[in-house]
Design an enzyme around this catalytic site. Structure first.
Site, mmCIF file in Angstrom:
data_model
loop_
_atom_site.group_PDB
_atom_site.id
_atom_site.type_symbol
_atom_site.label_atom_id
_atom_site.label_comp_id
_atom_site.label_asym_id
_atom_site.label_seq_id
_atom_site.Cartn_x
_atom_site.Cartn_y
_atom_site.Cartn_z
ATOM 1 N N GLN A 178 93.188 10.639 57.915
ATOM 2 C CA GLN A 178 94.625 10.777 58.168
ATOM 3 C C GLN A 178 95.402 10.521 56.878
ATOM 4 O O GLN A 178 96.599 10.771 56.816
ATOM 5 C CB GLN A 178 95.089 9.771 59.235
ATOM 6 C CG GLN A 178 94.439 9.958 60.598
ATOM 7 C CD GLN A 178 94.825 8.860 61.552
ATOM 8 O OE1 GLN A 178 95.917 8.870 62.112
ATOM 9 N NE2 GLN A 178 93.942 7.898 61.713
ATOM 10 N N ASN A 179 94.699 10.008 55.877
ATOM 11 C CA ASN A 179 95.366 9.611 54.645
ATOM 12 C C ASN A 179 95.673 10.829 53.790
ATOM 13 O O ASN A 179 94.934 11.823 53.805
ATOM 14 C CB ASN A 179 94.487 8.631 53.857
ATOM 15 C CG ASN A 179 94.205 7.370 54.651
ATOM 16 O OD1 ASN A 179 94.919 7.068 55.610
ATOM 17 N ND2 ASN A 179 93.137 6.670 54.300
ATOM 18 N N VAL A 180 96.747 10.741 53.052
ATOM 19 C CA VAL A 180 97.134 11.841 52.158
ATOM 20 C C VAL A 180 96.759 11.513 50.709
ATOM 21 O O VAL A 180 96.925 12.354 49.830
ATOM 22 C CB VAL A 180 98.640 12.139 52.291
ATOM 23 C CG1 VAL A 180 98.940 12.676 53.693
ATOM 24 C CG2 VAL A 180 99.516 10.931 51.982
ATOM 25 N N ASP A 181 96.199 10.291 50.516
ATOM 26 C CA ASP A 181 95.766 9.972 49.144
ATOM 27 C C ASP A 181 94.448 10.690 48.846
ATOM 28 O O ASP A 181 93.798 11.224 49.749
ATOM 29 C CB ASP A 181 95.641 8.434 48.963
ATOM 30 C CG ASP A 181 94.535 7.799 49.809
ATOM 31 O OD1 ASP A 181 94.820 6.841 50.548
ATOM 32 O OD2 ASP A 181 93.379 8.276 49.724
ATOM 33 N N TYR B 3 108.115 11.205 48.457
ATOM 34 C CA TYR B 3 106.715 11.531 48.122
ATOM 35 C C TYR B 3 106.469 11.394 46.615
ATOM 36 O O TYR B 3 105.377 11.037 46.186
ATOM 37 C CB TYR B 3 106.334 12.907 48.685
ATOM 38 C CG TYR B 3 106.204 12.806 50.185
ATOM 39 C CD1 TYR B 3 107.238 13.219 51.029
ATOM 40 C CD2 TYR B 3 105.086 12.193 50.768
ATOM 41 C CE1 TYR B 3 107.143 13.050 52.409
ATOM 42 C CE2 TYR B 3 104.994 12.020 52.135
ATOM 43 C CZ TYR B 3 106.024 12.440 52.959
ATOM 44 O OH TYR B 3 105.943 12.249 54.316
ATOM 45 N N GLY C 81 90.058 1.572 59.725
ATOM 46 C CA GLY C 81 91.421 1.288 59.244
ATOM 47 C C GLY C 81 92.492 2.176 59.821
ATOM 48 O O GLY C 81 93.323 2.713 59.086
ATOM 49 N N THR C 82 92.488 2.318 61.157
ATOM 50 C CA THR C 82 93.572 3.066 61.780
ATOM 51 C C THR C 82 94.015 2.337 63.039
ATOM 52 O O THR C 82 93.202 1.787 63.770
ATOM 53 C CB THR C 82 93.167 4.523 62.117
ATOM 54 O OG1 THR C 82 94.253 5.174 62.796
ATOM 55 C CG2 THR C 82 91.915 4.578 62.993
ATOM 56 N N SER C 83 95.340 2.375 63.281
ATOM 57 C CA SER C 83 95.894 1.684 64.462
ATOM 58 C C SER C 83 95.776 2.558 65.713
ATOM 59 O O SER C 83 96.247 2.178 66.781
ATOM 60 C CB SER C 83 97.366 1.345 64.209
ATOM 61 O OG SER C 83 98.108 2.554 64.001
ATOM 62 N N HIS D 118 96.521 15.083 57.814
ATOM 63 C CA HIS D 118 97.978 14.964 57.677
ATOM 64 C C HIS D 118 98.480 15.425 56.321
ATOM 65 O O HIS D 118 99.599 15.091 55.922
ATOM 66 C CB HIS D 118 98.412 13.511 57.956
ATOM 67 C CG HIS D 118 98.115 13.085 59.355
ATOM 68 N ND1 HIS D 118 98.065 11.765 59.733
ATOM 69 C CD2 HIS D 118 97.840 13.805 60.466
ATOM 70 C CE1 HIS D 118 97.771 11.693 61.028
ATOM 71 N NE2 HIS D 118 97.614 12.919 61.498
HETATM 72 N N1 APR Z 1 90.594 -2.746 56.022
HETATM 73 C C1 APR Z 1 90.557 -2.012 57.165
HETATM 74 N N2 APR Z 1 91.629 -1.809 57.970
HETATM 75 C C2 APR Z 1 92.787 -2.402 57.588
HETATM 76 C C3 APR Z 1 92.914 -3.186 56.416
HETATM 77 C C4 APR Z 1 91.745 -3.343 55.619
HETATM 78 N N3 APR Z 1 91.766 -4.070 54.481
HETATM 79 N N4 APR Z 1 94.202 -3.623 56.329
HETATM 80 C C5 APR Z 1 94.853 -3.130 57.411
HETATM 81 N N5 APR Z 1 94.006 -2.412 58.184
HETATM 82 C C6 APR Z 1 94.262 -1.690 59.437
HETATM 83 C C7 APR Z 1 95.348 -2.272 60.299
HETATM 84 O O1 APR Z 1 94.833 -3.319 61.113
HETATM 85 C C8 APR Z 1 95.738 -1.061 61.140
HETATM 86 O O2 APR Z 1 94.923 -0.928 62.295
HETATM 87 O O3 APR Z 1 94.697 -0.397 59.107
HETATM 88 C C9 APR Z 1 95.448 0.107 60.208
HETATM 89 C C10 APR Z 1 96.708 0.737 59.643
HETATM 90 O O4 APR Z 1 97.398 1.327 60.718
HETATM 91 P P1 APR Z 1 98.627 2.284 60.369
HETATM 92 O O5 APR Z 1 99.478 1.635 59.331
HETATM 93 O O6 APR Z 1 99.229 2.700 61.673
HETATM 94 O O7 APR Z 1 97.949 3.545 59.656
HETATM 95 P P2 APR Z 1 97.273 4.795 60.361
HETATM 96 O O8 APR Z 1 96.604 4.424 61.643
HETATM 97 O O9 APR Z 1 96.456 5.476 59.319
HETATM 98 O O10 APR Z 1 98.561 5.737 60.675
HETATM 99 C C11 APR Z 1 98.285 7.021 61.184
HETATM 100 O O11 APR Z 1 100.620 7.546 61.117
HETATM 101 O O12 APR Z 1 102.606 7.447 59.984
HETATM 102 C C12 APR Z 1 101.549 8.271 60.291
HETATM 103 O O13 APR Z 1 100.818 10.094 59.059
HETATM 104 C C13 APR Z 1 100.831 8.709 59.054
HETATM 105 O O14 APR Z 1 98.470 9.091 58.777
HETATM 106 C C14 APR Z 1 99.427 8.166 59.232
HETATM 107 C C15 APR Z 1 99.332 7.983 60.743
#
Ligand code: APR
Length: 231
Positions: A86-89, A53, A172-174, A104
């Site tokens: 979900q971001n910690v920033d 971290y 921007g989340t998977s 988170h």
């Molecule tokens: N703009 C928008 N979305 C984007 C971009 C962009 N420029 N670049 C990538 N992405 C998308 C990807 O397509 C993906 O769907 O951001 C998403 C990132 O997914 P993850 O890396 O899984 O991040 P996230 O969904 O926030 O993860 C959730 O998992 O590891 C834990 O605690 C951690 O908060 C995190 C949680």
């Protein structure tokens, strides 16, 4: 005033240069997630977790809010805006968003191991922690991060916010990690949902879901203009 609720993931900070977790080259490709982001990993090797971290805080200092963060903050002029992340920033806060709920944890904070409600905020001049770090109250301190395997205390207020939304925007989340991924199913029927992501994950068949397969900055430029034209 219309209530717009955002639910953001790592992708909203990607264009600020912050690595996402599961994209190619993502953080979980570089680090063993269960060693650096789980309760068990912290118990097994707290020094490694503190170092992980510390490194992410240094990366965060080099980053600044991108246009997506700024456009979300700018909507506060015309709408009642809440951000669940979900971001910690702290990029949403640095962009000017006033109502940010972290699911988170927060990278720039440490919390007491013995009194978890006690937190201290780190500063650019004091970014690092270690197992020897003590709070001003003498408590042993840890990163204020929700590790895998730990409860997500802010999910209840987040679900209430989703249920109050007139518009719900996911950026921007998977959609891999619950309970955050389930928030879009907490909105009232008939609430429009927008999902901005260049590689959108599969979603439940929600009638009012509009997927915008593009980057956060591009999607927010389009959506901010649309929301204002509909106001
Ligand atoms: N703009 C928008 N979305 C984007 C971009 C962009 N420029 N670049 C990538 N992405 C998308 C990807 O397509 C993906 O769907 O951001 C998403 C990132 O997914 P993850 O890396 O899984 O991040 P996230 O969904 O926030 O993860 C959730 O998992 O590891 C834990 O605690 C951690 O908060 C995190 C949680």
């Amino acid at each position: 005033m219309k209530k717009i609720v955002f639910s953001t993931g790592a992708g909203v900070s990607a264009e600020s240069g912050i690595t996402t977790f599961r994209d190619a080259g993502g953080l979980w490709e570089q680090y063993p997630v269960m060693q650096v982001a789980s309760a068990q990993g912290f118990a097994a090797d707290p020094e490694l977790v503190h170092r992980f971290y510390n490194m992410r805080r240094h990366d965060l200092m080099a980053a600044k809010p991108n246009e997506a963060h700024l456009l979300i903050a700018d909507l506060q002029k015309d709408f009642d805006v809440s951000v669940i992340t979900q971001n910690v920033d702290d990029l949403h806060e640095r962009a000017g968003s006033r109502d940010v709920l972290h699911l988170h944890g927060e990278l720039m904070k440490l919390r007491s191991i013995t009194h978890p409600d006690y937190t201290e905020t780190l500063t650019p001049g004091n970014l690092e922690s270690s197992p020897a770090t003590r709070g001003r109250n003498g408590d042993p301190m840890r990163p204020h991060i929700v590790f895998f395997g730990e409860a997500v205390p802010n999910i209840e207020p987040a679900m209430r916010l989703a249920a109050e939304a007139d518009v719900f925007v996911v950026i921007g989340t998977s959609l891999n990690v619950y309970p955050a991924a389930g928030l879009m199913e907490c909105v009232r029927p008939g609430t429009p949902i927008y999902y901005i992501d260049p590689c959108p994950a599969r979603t439940p068949p929600l009638p009012d879901l509009h997927v915008m397969p593009m980057k956060a900055t591009e999607g927010m430029r389009l959506l901010a203009a649309q929301l204002r034209s509909e106001a």
